[in-house]
Design a protein around this motif. Structure first.
Motif, PDB file in Angstrom:
ATOM      1  N   LEU A 117     -11.024  22.491  -1.554  1.00  0.00           N
ATOM      2  CA  LEU A 117     -10.760  23.875  -1.950  1.00  0.00           C
ATOM      3  C   LEU A 117      -9.259  24.100  -2.043  1.00  0.00           C
ATOM      4  CD1 LEU A 117     -13.335  25.797   0.274  1.00  0.00           C
ATOM      5  CD2 LEU A 117     -13.496  25.289  -2.168  1.00  0.00           C
ATOM      6  N   GLN A 125      -5.975  33.940  -9.575  1.00  0.00           N
ATOM      7  CA  GLN A 125      -7.211  33.813 -10.346  1.00  0.00           C
ATOM      8  C   GLN A 125      -7.492  32.364 -10.707  1.00  0.00           C
ATOM      9  OE1 GLN A 125      -6.739  36.429 -13.689  1.00  0.00           O
ATOM     10  NE2 GLN A 125      -6.888  38.310 -12.423  1.00  0.00           N
ATOM     11  N   GLN A 131      -8.940  30.708  -7.627  1.00  0.00           N
ATOM     12  CA  GLN A 131     -10.323  31.151  -7.398  1.00  0.00           C
ATOM     13  C   GLN A 131     -11.274  30.511  -8.395  1.00  0.00           C
ATOM     14  OE1 GLN A 131      -9.891  35.398  -7.609  1.00  0.00           O
ATOM     15  NE2 GLN A 131      -9.329  35.613  -5.438  1.00  0.00           N
ATOM     16  N   PHE A 132     -10.871  30.353  -9.643  1.00  0.00           N
ATOM     17  CA  PHE A 132     -11.736  29.718 -10.652  1.00  0.00           C
ATOM     18  C   PHE A 132     -12.064  28.278 -10.258  1.00  0.00           C
ATOM     19  CE2 PHE A 132     -12.269  27.209 -14.534  1.00  0.00           C
ATOM     20  CZ  PHE A 132     -13.320  27.893 -15.126  1.00  0.00           C
ATOM     21  N   ASN A 137     -12.083  26.971  -7.211  1.00  0.00           N
ATOM     22  CA  ASN A 137     -12.976  26.973  -6.048  1.00  0.00           C
ATOM     23  C   ASN A 137     -14.405  27.331  -6.448  1.00  0.00           C
ATOM     24  OD1 ASN A 137     -10.839  26.292  -4.387  1.00  0.00           O
ATOM     25  ND2 ASN A 137     -10.389  28.426  -3.833  1.00  0.00           N
ATOM     26  N   THR A 138     -14.586  28.254  -7.393  1.00  0.00           N
ATOM     27  CA  THR A 138     -15.931  28.625  -7.849  1.00  0.00           C
ATOM     28  C   THR A 138     -16.615  27.443  -8.537  1.00  0.00           C
ATOM     29  OG1 THR A 138     -15.205  30.919  -8.128  1.00  0.00           O
ATOM     30  CG2 THR A 138     -17.221  30.255  -9.266  1.00  0.00           C
ATOM     31  N   ALA A 139     -15.870  26.730  -9.351  1.00  0.00           N
ATOM     32  CA  ALA A 139     -16.452  25.557 -10.021  1.00  0.00           C
ATOM     33  C   ALA A 139     -16.873  24.493  -9.010  1.00  0.00           C
ATOM     34  CB  ALA A 139     -15.433  24.983 -11.021  1.00  0.00           C
ATOM     35  N   GLN A 140     -16.066  24.286  -7.976  1.00  0.00           N
ATOM     36  CA  GLN A 140     -16.424  23.311  -6.949  1.00  0.00           C
ATOM     37  C   GLN A 140     -17.700  23.717  -6.237  1.00  0.00           C
ATOM     38  OE1 GLN A 140     -16.295  23.739  -3.544  1.00  0.00           O
ATOM     39  NE2 GLN A 140     -16.185  21.643  -2.720  1.00  0.00           N
ATOM     40  N   GLN A 141     -17.892  25.011  -5.968  1.00  0.00           N
ATOM     41  CA  GLN A 141     -19.094  25.490  -5.277  1.00  0.00           C
ATOM     42  C   GLN A 141     -20.330  25.326  -6.158  1.00  0.00           C
ATOM     43  OE1 GLN A 141     -19.143  26.381  -2.198  1.00  0.00           O
ATOM     44  NE2 GLN A 141     -21.283  26.957  -2.090  1.00  0.00           N
ATOM     45  N   GLN A 142     -20.176  25.574  -7.466  1.00  0.00           N
ATOM     46  CA  GLN A 142     -21.325  25.409  -8.376  1.00  0.00           C
ATOM     47  C   GLN A 142     -21.742  23.938  -8.448  1.00  0.00           C
ATOM     48  OE1 GLN A 142     -19.988  27.088 -12.071  1.00  0.00           O
ATOM     49  NE2 GLN A 142     -20.403  29.218 -11.435  1.00  0.00           N
ATOM     50  N   GLN A 200     -23.861  23.146  -5.405  1.00  0.00           N
ATOM     51  CA  GLN A 200     -25.212  23.691  -5.490  1.00  0.00           C
ATOM     52  C   GLN A 200     -26.094  22.855  -6.423  1.00  0.00           C
ATOM     53  OE1 GLN A 200     -26.453  26.043  -3.619  1.00  0.00           O
ATOM     54  NE2 GLN A 200     -24.460  26.348  -2.585  1.00  0.00           N
TER      55      GLN A 200
END
Length: 574
Positions: free
Chosen positions: A107, A412, A415-416, A418-423, A426
Motif C-alpha cells: 500500500l 488521489q 488512493q487509486f 491502493n484501491t486497485a491493489q484491494q480489488q 478480492q
C-alpha cells in the motif's frame, strides 16, 4: 316438653368414593386419546391412529400415489447432487493444498512533496493607516494624555486661540491621546511606523460669545407683592337652628308631638269602645299598627327638619365662598400682569442671545467643514494602504490554492493505486473460494418436503369429582345436623313458647333466619312493630320472629352463627 336431639348422619364412604374416582379417571383418559387424535385425510395423503388392547396408539401416515412419486423424484435429485459434490471435493483439495499468496504490491502511504506553503506577506511594508487629525488644530486641547471637552457657553479664549475653562471643573474622555501613542511609536494599528504629516487646512475653533452683555432675564413678581389670597370668612353664615337654641328638626317635632299624643289617645278610646282590653291579641295588633304609623310620621318629620337645616347652612356658605373668590381673583389678576411684563423683558434678552449664538454656530460650521476635508483626505490615504494590503493577501491565497491542488492530485493518485491493489486481492480470494462455493451450492439444493400431518396430541379432561361430591354431601349433612342440634338444645334449655317470662328467655339465642323457614304465616305484631309468625323449621311447627326484621329495629339482638345463618336473642326483646 324437652325435645330429643336428632341423630347424626352416617359418615361418607371415602374409600369407595376414591376407588370410584380412580375408575372414572381411567375411563376419562381412554376417551381423551380417541377424541383428540382423529384420523386425517388430506390432498397429499392421510394419517390413521389405532389403539391396541392396552390403549397404546399407533400413527400410520400414507401418501397419495402422486405425492409418493414426487417424493421419490426428490430423493433421486438429492442423490445426484450429492455425487456432484463429491467430485467437487477433489477440485477443492487441489486448490487448498497450495498456500494463498496474492503477490501484490504494498500500500502507498507517502504521496511525495506537493510544494512549499507560501509565507504570509508583511502588510506593514505597504504603509500604516492613521486616524490622528490633530486635535489641537480644531479647538481640542490635549492635557495629560486626555482630550478635554469645553463647555458650550462658559468659556474664555486666549489671544493665541487656546481654550481655557472658567468656573467649571474640566471634563475628560478618559482615553489616551493619539499624539502620545505616536510619540511612543505604537500608532493606531500597533506598527512602529510614524503617520503621514499633519494636514493644516482647518481654521481655529471660534470663540463663544459672552451672552451676559445682552442682559439678564428677570425673576418676575415676588410672592405676596400684590397680596395673598384670603381664607373663607364664615362669620356671617346663618346658624343651623331656625329659632334661638332650636333647630328646624326640633321645631317640626315639637309641633308634631301633641298631634301624635291625641291620635294615640283616640286609638285607645276606640279600642276600649270596641270591647278590646289591653294585653289582648286584637288590642296589641291595633296598637302595633298605630305605633308603625306614628314612627312613619316621626321619620318624615325628622327628614324634613334635617333638609331645612342643611339648606339654610348651604346658602350662607355659598355667599361667604363667593365673597372670598372675588378678592382672590383681583390678586391673581395683578400677579398675572406682573408676570406678563417680566416675560416680555426676558423675551427681548433671549432674542439678542439667540442672534449671537446663531453667528457662533455659523463660525463652528466653517470649522467643521475644514475638519471634514481633513478626515476625507486621511481616509483616502488609508484606503490606498488597505488596497495594497488586500492585493498582497490575494496573491498569497492564490499561491496557497495552487499548492493545495497539487497536494490533492498526489493524494488521489495514491488512493487509486491502493484501491486497485484491494480489488486484485478480492479477485484472487474469489477464485480460491469458488470450488468450495460450488460444493456448498450443490449440497444446499432442493430438500425433500414431506406432507405435514397433525401430531399425536393428548388432552386433559377432568374426571367426575365423585370423591369431592361425597365430601361436600357429608359436610352439608354435618352442618344441618349442627343447626338442628343447636336449636334443640336451645329449646330444651328453656324455650317452650315465644312469649315466656324474661327470666327464662334472658341470654337465649335461637335460629330465626328466614332461609331456614317454610310455610310462613303472620299471626300478630310484636311491641317493636315487627311481625310474629308461625312457620316450619327443622321438621316442626313453631312461632317466632324473623331475624332480618329484628335486625332492622334492634341490630344488637341479632348474631351470625358460624354456619352463616342468623340467630335472635329473644331475652333482649321482652
Amino acid at each position: 316438653m324437652g325435645k330429643s336431639s336428632p341423630s347424626p348422619p352416617p359418615a361418607p364412604d371415602y374409600a369407595g368414593a376414591a376407588a370410584a374416582q380412580g375408575a372414572a379417571n381411567v375411563e376419562t383418559a381412554r376417551l381423551q386419546g380417541r377424541i383428540n387424535n382423529p384420523n386425517i385425510i388430506g390432498p397429499l395423503g392421510g394419517q390413521t391412529v389405532t389403539f391396541n388392547a392396552n390403549d397404546q396408539p399407533t400413527v400410520t401416515q400414507t401418501l397419495t400415489p402422486a405425492s409418493q412419486a414426487t417424493l421419490d423424484a426428490q430423493q433421486r435429485v438429492q442423490r445426484s447432487l450429492a455425487g456432484l459434490g463429491e467430485q467437487g471435493v477433489g477440485t477443492a483439495q487441489t486448490v487448498l493444498r497450495s498456500a494463498f499468496n496474492p503477490n501484490l504490491p504494498g500500500l502507498q502511504t507517502n504521496i511525495g512533496n506537493a510544494g512549499q506553503i507560501p509565507q504570509t506577506p508583511n502588510l506593514s511594508s505597504y504603509g500604516q493607516a492613521s486616524g490622528n487629525l490633530g486635535n489641537d488644530r480644531f479647538g481640542l486641547q490635549s492635557m495629560g494624555g486626555k482630550s478635554q471637552i469645553p463647555p458650550a457657553f462658559d468659556a474664555l479664549y486666549t489671544p493665541d486661540g487656546n481654550q481655557q475653562l472658567k468656573g467649571q471643573e474640566t471634563r475628560t474622555t478618559g482615553f489616551p491621546s493619539q499624539d502620545r501613542m505616536l510619540q511612543n511609536g505604537t500608532g493606531v494599528s500597533g506598527f512602529n511606523r510614524q503617520p503621514p504629516p499633519m494636514l493644516d487646512n482647518a481654521r481655529q475653533n471660534p470663540q463663544a460669545p459672552e451672552l451676559s452683555v445682552y442682559g439678564m432675564a428677570g425673576a418676575g413678581p415676588q410672592a405676596g407683592q400684590y397680596g395673598y389670597a384670603g381664607g373663607l370668612n364664615t362669620s356671617n353664615i346663618a346658624a343651623m337652628p331656625v329659632n334661638a337654641g332650636m333647630t328646624g328638626q326640633q321645631a317640626i317635632m315639637n309641633r308634631l308631638a301633641p298631634q301624635l299624643e291625641r291620635s294615640d289617645a283616640a286609638m285607645r278610646q276606640r279600642l276600649a269602645n270596641q270591647g278590646l282590653v289591653s294585653g289582648g291579641e286584637a288590642f296589641e295588633n291595633a296598637m302595633i299598627s298605630q305605633n308603625q304609623q306614628k314612627n312613619d310620621l316621626l321619620s318624615q318629620a325628622a327628614l324634613q327638619g334635617i333638609g331645612l337645616d342643611t339648606a339654610a347652612n348651604a346658602q350662607g356658605f355659598n355667599q361667604a365662598l363667593q365673597a372670598g373668590q372675588y378678592g382672590n381673583q383681583a390678586i391673581a389678576q395683578n400677579f398675572g400682569q406682573g408676570q406678563a411684563a417680566n416675560a416680555a423683558g426676558n423675551q427681548a434678552v433671549n432674542q439678542n442671545q439667540q442672534a449671537a449664538l446663531a453667528q457662533y454656530q455659523a463660525q463652528l460650521g466653517g470649522q467643521q467643514q475644514g475638519f471634514g476635508q481633513n478626515v476625507t483626505q486621511r481616509q483616502l490615504g488609508n484606503q490606498a494602504i488597505a488596497q495594497n494590503q488586500q492585493a498582497a493577501l490575494q496573491q498569497q491565497q492564490a499561491a496557497l490554492a495552487a499548492q493545495n491542488q497539487q497536494y490533492n492530485q498526489l493524494l488521489q493518485g495514491a488512493q487509486f493505486g491502493n484501491t486497485a491493489q484491494q480489488q486484485s486481492l478480492q479477485q484472487q480470494l474469489a477464485l480460491r473460494n469458488q470450488p468450495l462455493n460450488e460444493i456448498a451450492g450443490l449440497m444446499s439444493g432442493s430438500q425433500i418436503q414431506m406432507p405435514q400431518f397433525q401430531g399425536y396430541q393428548g388432552a386433559n379432561v377432568a374426571g367426575t369429582p365423585i370423591f369431592a361430591g361425597a365430601q361436600a354431601a357429608g359436610q352439608a349433612a354435618m352442618d344441618q345436623y349442627g343447626i338442628q342440634s343447636a336449636n334443640a338444645n336451645a329449646q330444651n334449655a328453656g324455650l317452650y313458647g315465644m312469649l315466656g317470662t324474661a327470666g327464662g328467655l334472658a341470654g337465649m339465642k335461637y335460629f330465626s333466619d328466614r332461609r331456614l323457614k317454610s310455610n310462613i304465616d303472620r299471626i300478630g305484631t310484636h311491641p317493636l312493630g315487627i311481625g310474629v309468625y308461625e312457620y316450619d323449621i327443622f321438621d316442626r311447627r313453631e312461632r317466632g320472629l324473623m331475624a332480618d326484621e329484628v335486625e332492622a329495629v334492634m341490630p344488637e339482638a341479632v348474631m351470625l352463627h358460624p354456619s352463616g345463618y342468623k340467630m335472635v336473642d329473644y331475652g333482649m326483646l321482652t
